[in-house]
Every structure is written in structure tokens, then in C-alpha cells.
Design an enzyme around this catalytic site. Structure first.
Site, PDB file in Angstrom:
ATOM      1  CB  THR A  66      -1.124  -0.430   1.056  1.00  8.93           C
ATOM      2  OG1 THR A  66      -1.493  -0.994   0.948  1.00  8.93           O
ATOM      3  CG2 THR A  66      -2.137   0.781   1.062  1.00  8.93           C
ATOM      4  CG  HIS A  67       4.009   1.537   0.381  1.00  8.42           C
ATOM      5  ND1 HIS A  67       5.276   0.511   1.014  1.00  8.42           N
ATOM      6  CD2 HIS A  67       3.319   1.662   1.912  1.00  8.42           C
ATOM      7  CE1 HIS A  67       5.897   0.364   2.350  1.00  8.42           C
ATOM      8  NE2 HIS A  67       4.066   0.699   2.913  1.00  8.42           N
ATOM      9  CG  ASN A  68      -0.719   2.932  -4.410  1.00  9.76           C
ATOM     10  OD1 ASN A  68      -1.716   2.428  -2.609  1.00  9.76           O
ATOM     11  ND2 ASN A  68      -0.873   2.043  -5.195  1.00  9.76           N
TER      12      ASN A  68
END
Lengths: 589, 246
Positions: free
Chosen positions: A515-517
């Protein structure tokens, strides 16, 4: 028809870490502040209490705390030649929803990014020349340096009670900390967490190989702690239900019990939950935002006027709002013009799964989200780009974040997926396997971007945002190169069997990755390649500021929340001390 | 692995295949006869010593009942999960731990109904045909597990003996005849593993037996004073589910 409400001074869209920090920091201004949060209210008690929070099915597998894509999602494709299709259920990443946002269910790994990450273009070209940068790579500097941000990194670490060991204080390198980090003014507020067995093995192996391992900076408190705002943290239980879960002990730093309650103490602050913002409305010049349109839980439409608007939703949500509101020029990969949606990037993974004999007992279920040992020897520019064949690198770590069995029952490659042999392999390996993982940087490219989808809409009738993304050659080389290093370490740890990962190309939205957009609304010094100036203020619409990981010009080989929090403090200070005194552009364009 | 362990494993596997044959044969008659009930399925298997008592299976057949599956479907699901995670010398099987009930409850509830699924599709397309990824039919959860005739998901009935004369079940994911069948298999396997390892309050993993088998202590998780003393040492605790703690 929207009901027009009375004007307020400051409107905050999304109440997670960054919205919470800004709401709290602006409390002393006495301005009327309203925060609109698309999800519901949440608190440690009753929402995250023990034992009910220790429910892997509900929280980890069914995403109870996360965005519900039934209402709004994205479409995805790997390249422009494809037709994007909707992401019908969460997979690759897990945006938050509700008070505290994803700050409630993160792991708590709290980095200062490396100095190189802040000046990636200049430092790369100075060392290797222009030719090392692929022609389609949008390698960009931040408009501020690590040293500019150092006091704000410090402030965020202290807010979070980060547990770790400094490797560089005032230029003095300290063995056992990360000797590659930028110079710090101060030690971490809490000592490192207790290492698990796999981490002890990793550290020894990495040292034997000449590397420089150190404990992950963890915002899972290693001891009881009171932060500078007077907020009490409990000591981490090492319960192993951390990422995807709320914390029953208030040991994992989260905005819902730190900055947000402080913001709520302000009588001039109002929080409206279950309120989804559909767009920001501009005046006839398109240079000034006048209000937002939002729906409440009953579906009633409101127009909320405000003098200053902060977009502090999840990274993808902020870009979505900019595109729907006509703020900034949308990026067009054909011409290279436009900025909104440009430089979307993500995170690489991979590494090695190491299997040990039965005498090696790891007790992996005794874990914490940010519990791990890492090394930066192949991250940032701490290695030779030319020799390795890739830019950016990644942190290599052995993490011990828990071993919840629905999602964690490692078996060696080649094991059947079901049946008696599968079950035997699960039993034989459950507590005798460790992952040596690479968390790799992903650079930005001309062809990777966010835009609006021509076909699909959300339940409100707005076009969905469309993600066009794939891993490029630089990242594939990186995933391979870093996996080889992970294999070497796994062997040194005494693995009796090991599986090396294969780069997941083409990118798929289906399996969980990270979840590292990042990117899509980046900050910079040049308005033709950035949406925001160095204070996170929109170049084109100066009474709108945008926070979060969408501001990074490219991703680093590190988790994003450290600089996300630091930049929220940085922007809050600029708003308070500069913008509010003289509203207008803080940097001439 | 010792010779003795290996030998036990082999015996277990043979017994399992016999058991599988019985259950599979019953299931394979369903499309024609439609008369085999869950009771019969249990009766066919209840005398095997590898089932840890019948207590675990009885409630599935009677007491708690199925909310979602009809009689034929539940018989098929029970036989199928008994193949995916069989009872053997390693540990309990999915069926005896109540995983059929788990799947039934999941399908009857919000997950089965798709309460967190994006559901818009282009005109003329079903959401199944208009989705990202390689297995769009995964999204047709209810239709998927509620096929009128589950046998049609597979080219050959489960449990039929291989033409090669060995005891391998013919029912294997790679032999499913089309993507719908592969997706059916994927969803069934996902749900089976979930139910096997989820908290017992969801209907599977009865008494935390799957946790005990692997050594996961469950919901009773406070290790701040244990992580260091138990480095590289076995930690034996009887697993506890959420309902054991409140």
C-alpha cells in the site's frame, strides 16, 4: 440540489495522519476548521479491543477497516494499448477509510528517506552522468533537501514514539544504527524493539557478509511512552495482529488517538464523518477554490464554502479529486504536457523465502508490524548504479510482523496447493521459514500515470480514475539483483532450502503487494513538471494544498509514512506562519 | 524425516484415498440420483479411525444445518473439502473441523453477496466478463458455488479412478475444463483454507485444531515478555479462539 452551508476558514478533506496533523497544528489559529471524512468514526475502544481485534478473517482477509470498492474503485491497465478494467475487489493495495485512515492499520515502519531520495536526479547525474537515466524515466528532485526536512522528521518520530537506533547523529556514524541515513540531530524517542529469532539470524548473517544491519525504525512503542503532546502510548504486546488491524494497546502510533483527539479539543474544529467529497469547486477564473461539494451519510448533497482547502485523502484519492475538480492540467503522455496524474509510481518486492530445519524455531507469531531488521547497503545510492545496472535499489530486511495462518503458511515451491502433501508441508514449515525481502524503489516513467476512465463510473456517477502502470526494465533488473542478494543472505543464515522470487511482470492488481502508491500530484520547483510547490501548495490554485504520498516525484526503497508525516508538519507550518498572514502563492511560479 | 514417519504417511494416504473413493462415489451419483444426502456422506465416512470422533461431523449433518447450500450442494462441498484438506496422519481434515459450514455461512452472508464488490459493468456485459485479472469468474461468488450441478464444473466426477490405474484422484485443478471451472476451484480452495485456519467462531477450525496442528496460539496473543526468552525454543500453548477469551 446542494444545500449551501455557511463558509468556514479551513476545510480538510480526509482525516488520517496528514489531515489530523494539519487540523491539530492549525488549532491555535482560532480559525473555523471543518474536516470531512468519507468513512465513519473509530476509536481504540470499542473498535480495536482485545480479543475481538485478533480476527484474521475479518480484518486481514475481508479488509474490514479499508476502502469499500463497491462505492468507488479504479480501473487498471498495464499500458496505453489496453482497455482498462475495473478493480472489483481490493488486492494489490489497501487504502484506508474512516477516521485515522490507513494510519490505523499500517505497520508502523517510520523512515526518514535517504538523502539521495530527496535529490535523486541531481545526485544520480552528478555521479554517473545523464546517460544512466533511461529516456522514458521522469527522474526528479524534491524541491527541498533532507536537511530542510530533518526537524520535521524528528517531530513526526516524537509524535509517533518511534523505536529505533540512530546511525548518524550530527555526522557521527554509529555502529548498530543505519550508517547510511542522513545526519540526525537527535536519537529516536524510544530504544529498538526486542528482536525475534529470525532477526537475530539475519543480523548475524548480514554482518558476516560485510553489510550493515540495524533495527527497523518502528512506531510500535518498545516501552510505555508519552509523546510531546502528552499522548500516552502503551508498550507493544508483540501480538502479531498489526498491519490490517487496529492496535488494542495504543502502542502502534495512529492518528485516531494522537493528533485527531487534540484537534477535536479545539472548539473551532468540527469533524463530519461519512461525508464524501465529490469535487472542489473553482471560481470563474479557475485560479481560486471556493467550496467543495459533498454527500452526507443520507445522500444529501451539500456545498461547503471555505477560504482554504486541504486535500489530505489517500494518495490516489487526492489525485482523483484534482482530476474531478479541474485543478491543474491533466497529464497527457502523448505530448508530455500536463502534471496531474504524472509520475505515478509504486513499490517493488521480492527476495527469498528461507526454509530451515526443525531445530530452528522462530515463533513467528510473536511479532509486531514494524518488527524487523533491515539494511540499506543496496538502497538509495549506497551501491554502484552502473555495476548493478539499476537506479534506486531497496531496503533488504527480515521482518517478523506475525504469522496469521490464513495468509501465512509458507511452503517450498513445488509443493501441491492442496491435499495431504500440502498439509504436511504446511506443518513442516509453518514455524521454520523466514522471508528475506527487498522493498524496492520504483522510478516514475512517461508511460505510467493516472487519468480518468472513459467508461466506468463510481456510484456517484463520476468517472473512475484509471491507473496505467507496469514495472519497467530498471525495476525488473532491480528485483532480480536484489533477490540474488537476499538469496546470499538466506544461505548464510543456514537455510536448508530456499525459493528466490521471480519479478511479477506484468504488474497485476489481484495479489496484495504494497500500500505504497506514490505520485500523481508531485511537488517540485518547476510548474511544468509538478502540481505543487515546495510547501505542497497547488501552483495553479494557491488556496488548495495537497498532502500525502501523492507528492513524491518517485518512490523510494522505503515505506512512505515517515516523510508523509514530516511533510504534513512542514506544510502546516508554512500555512500557519506564511500563508494565513498573506494568502497567495508562497513560491512565485 | 524418519522411516517410521514416512511409513505412517503412506498408510495415511492410502486410507485417505479409500475414504475419498467412498465419498467421491456418493457425490458422483448426485447429478443422476440426486438422493445422496449429507447424512449419507457422513455415514459413509464415520467409521474411519482417521476422523477424530464423529462429534465434529454430526453438527454439519444435522444440528446446525445449511443456510445456503441445498442437500446436493452440501454433499458435494463436504466431499470436495475432504479432498482438499483430508483427515490423515498429519492432522485433522477440513470436513471434520466444520469447514463446510464455514463456507455455507460465508456464501449466505455479505461476502457471498458481494457487499464489497464493485458491480457496474459495461452495457451487455456481466461483471464477470468485465473485470480485471485473469479470473473474472471469481467475482461470481454465489453463482460459482451455487451451480445447479456442481459436477459440471469438472470434466470428470470427483473420485473417479484414473485411467492409468493408480489411485490418484482425477479431480485436479489443472484438469478443470475451462476458466469457469478453474475459478470455481480457486474460490473453493481459498474458502477451504480460510475456514480451516480462521477463528473457530466462524464455523470451521473446530476447537482450534488446525492452529494446534501447526503451533499457532490463536487470539490469546501477548508476547512482550515471551519473545526474548522463547527465542529458538518451542512455545507450547493450547490455542484459544476469540470466544474462549470473552
Amino acid at each position: 440540489m446542494a444545500t449551501k452551508l455557511n463558509a468556514v476558514d479551513v476545510l480538510i478533506v480526509g482525516l488520517g495522519w496528514t489531515g489530523g496533523i494539519i487540523a491539530k497544528e492549525l488549532a491555535s489559529t482560532k480559525l473555523k476548521i471543518v474536516a470531512l471524512e468519507r468513512g465513519g468514526p473509530r476509536d481504540t475502544n470499542p473498535d480495536f479491543i482485545d480479543p475481538q481485534i485478533h480476527d484474521e478473517l475479518r480484518y486481514a482477509a475481508r479488509h474490514d477497516l479499508m476502502q469499500n470498492v463497491r462505492r468507488e474503485t479504479i480501473t487498471v491497465r498495464n499500458s496505453e494499448s489496453q482497455t482498462a478494467l475495473p478493480m472489483r475487489q481490493l488486492g494489490s493495495f489497501l487504502p484506508g477509510q474512516g477516521v485515522g485512515g490507513a494510519g490505523v492499520h499500517w505497520n508502523g515502519v517510520t523512515w526518514r528517506w535517504l538523502e539521495w531520495d530527496h535529490q535523486a536526479r541531481t545526485r544520480t547525474i552528478d555521479k554517473y552522468g545523464e546517460k544512466i537515466v533511461p529516456s522514458d524515466m521522469h527522474l526528479q528532485d524534491w524541491p527541498i533537501t533532507y536537511d530542510d526536512l530533518e526537524p520535521y522528521y524528528d517531530k513526526f518520530e516524537k509524535t509517533c514514539g518511534t523505536s529505533g537506533k540512530a546511525g548518524n547523529i550530527n555526522g557521527r556514524k554509529i555502529d548498530g544504527g543505519n550508517i547510511f541515513e542522513g545526519s540526525r540531530k537527535d536519537e529516536y524517542p524510544n530504544p529498538p524493539m526486542i528482536a525475534a529469532q529470525s532477526m537475530v539470524m539475519f543480523e548475524k548473517a548480514a554482518r558476516n557478509l560485510g553489510y550493515h544491519p540495524f533495527p527497523n525504525p518502528s512506531s510500535n512503542a518498545s516501552r510505555d511512552y508519552i509523546n510531546p503532546d502528552g499522548v500516552a502510548f502503551g508498550q507493544c504486546h508483540y501480538c502479531g495482529f498489526c498491519e490490517r488491524f487496529g492496535c488494542e494497546a495504543n502502542a502502534k502510533a495512529s492518528p485516531h488517538f494522537t493528533v485527531i483527539p487534540l484537534a477535536l479539543e479545539n472548539p473551532n474544529f468540527e469533524l463530519r464523518t461519512n461525508s464524501i467529497v465529490l469535487k472542489v469547486n473553482l471560481d470563474s477564473t479557475s485560479k481560486k477554490a471556493v467550496s467543495v461539494t459533498y454527500l452526507d451519510a443520507r445522500g444529501r448533497e451539500f456545498e461547503q464554502p471555505a477560504d482554504l482547502i486541504i486535500l489530505s485523502a489517500y494518495a490516489l484519492g487526492n489525485v482523483n479529486l484534482l482530476l474531478h475538480s479541474g485543478i491543474g492540467v491533466p497529464y497527457d503522455p502523448a505530448t508530455g504536457k500536463g502534471v496531474v496524474g504524472r509520475n505515478y509510481a509504486y513499490q517493488c518486492g521480492g527476495g527469498a523465502t528461507a526454509f530451515f530445519d526443525k531445530k530452528t524455531i522462530l515463533n513467528r507469531f510473536m511479532g509486531a508490524g514494524a518488527l524487523g531488521t533491515c539494511m540499506d547497503d543496496f538502497n538509495g545510492d549506497n551501491y554502484d548504479f552502473e555495476k548493478a545496472g539499476y537506479i534506486g535499489g531497496g531496503g533488504i530486511s527480515c521482518s517478523n510482523s506475525g504469522a496469521r495462518p490464513i495468509q501465512s503458511h509458507p511452503t517450498p515451491r513445488g509443493t501441491p496447493r492442496w491435499g495431504s502433501d500440502w498439509k504436511k508441508a504446511v506443518v513442516d514449515n509453518y514455524d521454520h521459514a523466514a522471508s528475506i525481502g527487498n522493498q524496492g524503489a520504483v522510478m516514475a516513467y512517461r508511460q505510467n500515470y493516472l487519468s480518468l476512465d472513459p467508461t466506468y463510473t463510481d456510484v456517484f456517477g463520476r468517472p473512475l480514475m484509471r491507473m496505467t502502470f507496469d514495472f519497467q526494465d530498471n525495476e525488473v533488473k532491480q528485483m532480480n539483483g536484489q533477490a540474488d542478494i537476499c538469496v546470499t543472505i538466506a544461505k548464510e543464515m543456514g537455510a536448508t532450502k530456499l525459493d528466490r522470487s521471480i519479478p511479477p511482470v506484468p504488474y497485476s492488481i489481484v495479489p496484495y503487494q504494497s500500500t505504497h502508491n506514490t505520485g500523481g500530484a508531485v511537488f517540485g520547483a518547476d510548474p511544468s513538471t509538478s502540481v505543487l510547490n515546495k510547501y505542497l501548495q497547488v501552483w495553479d490554485v494557491p488556496n488548495v494544498f495537497v498532502t500525502g504520498a501523492c507528492v513524491f516525484p518517485q518512490n523510494a526503497g522505503k515505506n512512505p509514512t515517515g516523510p508523509v508525516g514530516a511533510l504534513a508538519y512542514w506544510a502546516a507550518e508554512a500555512i500557519k506562519n506564511q500563508y494565513l498572514k498573506n494568502p497567495g502563492p508562497l513560491v512565485p511560479s | 524425516m524418519s522411516t517410521r514417519e514416512k511409513s505412517q504417511g503412506d498408510v495415511g494416504r492410502r486410507d485417505f484415498l479409500k475414504l475419498f473413493g467412498a465419498a467421491g462415489a456418493a457425490a458422483s451419483t448426485l447429478p443422476l440420483g440426486g438422493s445422496a444426502s449429507a447424512d449419507e456422506m457422513v455415514a459413509a465416512t464415520a467409521d474411519t479411525k482417521h476422523h477424530r470422533g464423529t462429534a465434529a461431523t454430526e453438527p454439519q449433518a444435522g444440528g446446525s444445518g445449511y443456510e445456503f447450500f441445498n442437500v446436493d450442494e452440501s454433499a458435494f462441498i463436504e466431499a470436495a473439502i475432504d479432498t482438499l484438506i483430508p483427515s490423515d496422519s498429519t492432522g485433522p481434515g477440513a470436513k471434520e473441523l466444520g469447514v463446510a459450514i464455514y463456507i455455507d455461512r460465508q456464501m449466505a452472508g455479505g461476502y457471498g453477496k458481494g457487499d464489497r464488490l464493485y458491480r457496474y459493468a459495461r452495457a451487455g456485459l456481466s461483471i464477470a466478463d468485465d473485470a480485471i485479472g485473469t479470473d473474472p469468474n471469481r467475482h461470481r461468488r454465489r453463482q460459482c458455488l451455487r451451480a445447479e450441478n456442481p459436477q459440471e464444473h469438472f470434466r470428470e466426477p470427483i473420485g473417479k479412478r484414473s485411467r492409468h490405474g493408480d489411485d490418484r484422484p482425477r479431480w485436479q485443478e489443472g484438469r478443470a475444463s475451462n476458466s469457469a471451472n478453474r475459478n470455481f476451484f480457486g474460490l473453493l480452495l481459498q474458502l477451504t483454507i480460510e475456514g480451516y485456519f480462521a477463528d473457530p467462531m466462524y464455523g470451521g477450525n473446530k476447537d482450534g485444531a488446525a492452529w494446534k496442528m501447526i503451533g499457532f496460539p490463536g487470539a490469546d496473543a501477548m508476547y512482550m515478555d515471551k519473545i526474548e526468552p522463547f527465542r529458538n525454543k518451542p512455545y507450547a500453548a493450547d490455542p484459544k479462539g476469540i470466544q474462549d477469551l470473552i
